[in-house]
Design a protein around this motif. Structure first.
Motif, PDB file in Angstrom:
ATOM      1  N   TYR A   2     -40.581  37.697 -16.831  1.00 16.33           N
ATOM      2  CA  TYR A   2     -40.173  37.367 -15.457  1.00 16.33           C
ATOM      3  C   TYR A   2     -39.148  38.379 -14.960  1.00 16.33           C
ATOM      4  O   TYR A   2     -39.234  38.866 -13.822  1.00 16.33           O
ATOM      5  CB  TYR A   2     -39.577  35.958 -15.408  1.00 16.33           C
ATOM      6  N   HIS A   3     -38.180  38.695 -15.793  1.00 18.73           N
ATOM      7  CA  HIS A   3     -37.144  39.640 -15.388  1.00 18.73           C
ATOM      8  C   HIS A   3     -37.690  41.058 -15.272  1.00 18.73           C
ATOM      9  O   HIS A   3     -37.343  41.799 -14.340  1.00 18.73           O
ATOM     10  CB  HIS A   3     -35.981  39.593 -16.381  1.00 18.73           C
ATOM     11  N   ASP A   4     -38.538  41.449 -16.232  1.00 17.87           N
ATOM     12  CA  ASP A   4     -39.120  42.797 -16.199  1.00 17.87           C
ATOM     13  C   ASP A   4     -39.913  43.024 -14.918  1.00 17.87           C
ATOM     14  O   ASP A   4     -39.867  44.116 -14.328  1.00 17.87           O
ATOM     15  CB  ASP A   4     -40.040  43.023 -17.394  1.00 17.87           C
ATOM     16  N   ASP A   5     -40.665  42.016 -14.490  1.00 18.44           N
ATOM     17  CA  ASP A   5     -41.486  42.183 -13.293  1.00 18.44           C
ATOM     18  C   ASP A   5     -40.620  42.384 -12.047  1.00 18.44           C
ATOM     19  O   ASP A   5     -41.016  43.088 -11.114  1.00 18.44           O
ATOM     20  CB  ASP A   5     -42.412  40.970 -13.107  1.00 18.44           C
ATOM     21  N   VAL A   6     -39.450  41.766 -12.029  1.00 19.31           N
ATOM     22  CA  VAL A   6     -38.516  42.006 -10.925  1.00 19.31           C
ATOM     23  C   VAL A   6     -37.988  43.433 -10.992  1.00 19.31           C
ATOM     24  O   VAL A   6     -37.959  44.153  -9.983  1.00 19.31           O
ATOM     25  CB  VAL A   6     -37.350  40.994 -10.968  1.00 19.31           C
ATOM     26  N   TRP A  52     -43.299  34.186  -5.494  1.00 19.48           N
ATOM     27  CA  TRP A  52     -42.192  33.351  -5.013  1.00 19.48           C
ATOM     28  C   TRP A  52     -40.937  34.132  -4.646  1.00 19.48           C
ATOM     29  O   TRP A  52     -39.966  33.540  -4.191  1.00 19.48           O
ATOM     30  CB  TRP A  52     -41.825  32.313  -6.080  1.00 19.48           C
ATOM     31  N   GLY A  53     -40.944  35.440  -4.882  1.00 20.66           N
ATOM     32  CA  GLY A  53     -39.776  36.247  -4.564  1.00 20.66           C
ATOM     33  C   GLY A  53     -38.931  36.535  -5.799  1.00 20.66           C
ATOM     34  O   GLY A  53     -39.007  35.843  -6.816  1.00 20.66           O
ATOM     35  N   ALA A  72     -37.976  34.323  -9.375  1.00 25.54           N
ATOM     36  CA  ALA A  72     -38.443  34.872 -10.651  1.00 25.54           C
ATOM     37  C   ALA A  72     -37.286  35.046 -11.627  1.00 25.54           C
ATOM     38  O   ALA A  72     -37.406  34.722 -12.816  1.00 25.54           O
ATOM     39  CB  ALA A  72     -39.150  36.200 -10.420  1.00 25.54           C
ATOM     40  N   ILE A  73     -36.157  35.544 -11.141  1.00 22.31           N
ATOM     41  CA  ILE A  73     -34.985  35.714 -12.006  1.00 22.31           C
ATOM     42  C   ILE A  73     -34.495  34.366 -12.517  1.00 22.31           C
ATOM     43  O   ILE A  73     -34.210  34.184 -13.711  1.00 22.31           O
ATOM     44  CB  ILE A  73     -33.859  36.437 -11.250  1.00 22.31           C
ATOM     45  N   LEU A  74     -34.432  33.383 -11.621  1.00 23.74           N
ATOM     46  CA  LEU A  74     -33.941  32.067 -12.007  1.00 23.74           C
ATOM     47  C   LEU A  74     -34.878  31.376 -12.993  1.00 23.74           C
ATOM     48  O   LEU A  74     -34.431  30.684 -13.917  1.00 23.74           O
ATOM     49  CB  LEU A  74     -33.729  31.200 -10.765  1.00 23.74           C
ATOM     50  N   VAL A  75     -36.179  31.557 -12.820  1.00 23.33           N
ATOM     51  CA  VAL A  75     -37.137  30.970 -13.769  1.00 23.33           C
ATOM     52  C   VAL A  75     -36.982  31.628 -15.137  1.00 23.33           C
ATOM     53  O   VAL A  75     -37.020  30.954 -16.179  1.00 23.33           O
ATOM     54  CB  VAL A  75     -38.577  31.094 -13.256  1.00 23.33           C
ATOM     55  N   GLY A  76     -36.791  32.942 -15.152  1.00 27.87           N
ATOM     56  CA  GLY A  76     -36.517  33.610 -16.421  1.00 27.87           C
ATOM     57  C   GLY A  76     -35.265  33.048 -17.080  1.00 27.87           C
ATOM     58  O   GLY A  76     -35.242  32.792 -18.292  1.00 27.87           O
ATOM     59  N   ASP A  77     -34.222  32.814 -16.288  1.00 32.94           N
ATOM     60  CA  ASP A  77     -32.992  32.227 -16.818  1.00 32.94           C
ATOM     61  C   ASP A  77     -33.252  30.822 -17.372  1.00 32.94           C
ATOM     62  O   ASP A  77     -32.701  30.436 -18.407  1.00 32.94           O
ATOM     63  CB  ASP A  77     -31.925  32.148 -15.723  1.00 32.94           C
ATOM     64  N   TYR A  78     -34.092  30.064 -16.668  1.00 33.75           N
ATOM     65  CA  TYR A  78     -34.437  28.716 -17.118  1.00 33.75           C
ATOM     66  C   TYR A  78     -35.120  28.758 -18.482  1.00 33.75           C
ATOM     67  O   TYR A  78     -34.804  27.968 -19.385  1.00 33.75           O
ATOM     68  CB  TYR A  78     -35.355  28.048 -16.088  1.00 33.75           C
TER      69      TYR A  78
END
Length: 329
Positions: free
Chosen positions: A89-93, A110-111, A115-121
């Motif tokens: 998720y983070h790499d794609d950002v 989703w923006g 994506a960053i927050l889902v990776g954090d989750y």
């Protein structure tokens, strides 16, 4: 060839590993779930898109050197795979990617913020699960996470003045890919209660085979007509991402390679120039040099296996080395 990508020669081992992977999949689905419907959907997005499950496979094979039926074995694999998914998720950002595993990336859907927050989750879920495995596993996970982040930082900054770009890239691969695959082997063996020397050997093996696996994807990105790496061939070239073959080609001083070096010096956004670069690179000696490097890494990994007890599990790991080496074409 098994559906897991390893040519098993022992039916009982194959059945155990398949059963373990099925249990890991079940636990992964539970781990990414959330009472919040949107969080549950976004967190399961890449999980449902599939993937090689290379890390869970290595957990299960490493566990064969101890009590492979211990319930903490699949749990440790879930920790590793959740961590891996979070990095995607983070790499794609970071890469501004639009596709991942044949599906729209989370950031394109989703923006970046989501994506960053889902990776954090997912990182949080992995941390919650690893806490049940004991303080030593928490420490292993934390140190692995540190390497993952440092590798991403180094990749983002690029080589410094006076740094060897190839050495810099190989260090990035070791941190971003090798570290987590090493942890997969380490935790699989540790949770199964394998002896300390076996854990150490398997951890080193994981680091080596993990780097070789990533570097083989670099070669396939250029050599494959079908995108066997899960990406459209030439994706890294288009984005100007350094890879083993391109860095080796850029080191070339052959006057006949001048056009290729000029093309590789920048992102290739023009379709014609991209096609030309792929054609030139496929015929360039750097491709064979890259293949030789990866085969040397797999040979080193395979040599480590001689330290392990003989049996079906060691044979499967040897076959894994052969698979990584032969996927180069």
């Amino acid at each position: 060839m098994s559906s897991l990508g390893v040519p098993f020669t022992d039916d009982a081992l194959e059945a155990r590993v398949h059963a373990g992977i099925d249990e890991i999949e079940r636990q992964l689905a539970l781990a990414v779930d959330s009472p919040d419907a949107f969080v549950a959907e976004a967190a399961a997005h890449l999980l449902n898109a599939g993937g090689k499950r290379f890390r869970p496979l290595l957990v299960m094979l490493a566990a064969e050197f101890g009590d492979q039926a211990h319930p903490d074995v699949p749990r440790s694999a879930v920790v590793v795979e959740l961590t891996h998914l979070a990095t995607l998720y983070h790499d794609d950002v970071m890469d501004e990617a639009s596709m991942r595993r044949g599906a729209p990336s989370a950031n394109s859907r989703w923006g970046n913020s989501v994506a960053i927050l889902v990776g954090d989750y997912l990182f949080a879920q992995a941390s919650d699960l690893v806490s049940d495995l004991g303080p030593e596993c928490v420490r292993i996970q934390a140190r692995t996470f540190s390497r993952l982040v440092q590798g991403q930082i180094r990749e983002t900054l690029g080589p410094g003045e006076g740094d060897d770009p190839l050495a810099h890239y190989l260090a990035v691969v070791a941190d971003k890919t090798g570290s987590l695959i090493a942890t997969a082997a380490h935790l699989g063996a540790k949770m199964a209660g394998a002896p300390a020397d076996v854990q150490e050997t398997l951890t080193e093996f994981g680091e080596r085979i993990g780097a070789a696996f990533q570097l083989s994807d670099d070669i396939i990105d250029i050599a494959s007509e079908t995108g066997d790496s899960g990406k459209t061939p030439g994706t890294d070239l288009r984005e100007g991402v350094p890879t083993l073959p391109t860095l080796l080609a850029l080191r070339s001083t052959d006057p006949e390679s001048e056009r290729l070096r000029a093309l590789l010096a920048r992102p290739l956004t023009d379709d014609g120039e991209l096609a030309e670069a792929i054609t030139l690179l496929r015929a360039h000696p750097s491709m064979d040099e890259a293949r030789a490097y990866v085969r040397a890494e797999t040979d080193t990994a395979q040599a480590l296996l001689a330290k392990l007890p003989g049996g079906a599990a060691r044979e499967a790991l040897q076959a894994l080395c052969t698979t990584v080496a032969t996927r180069l074409g």
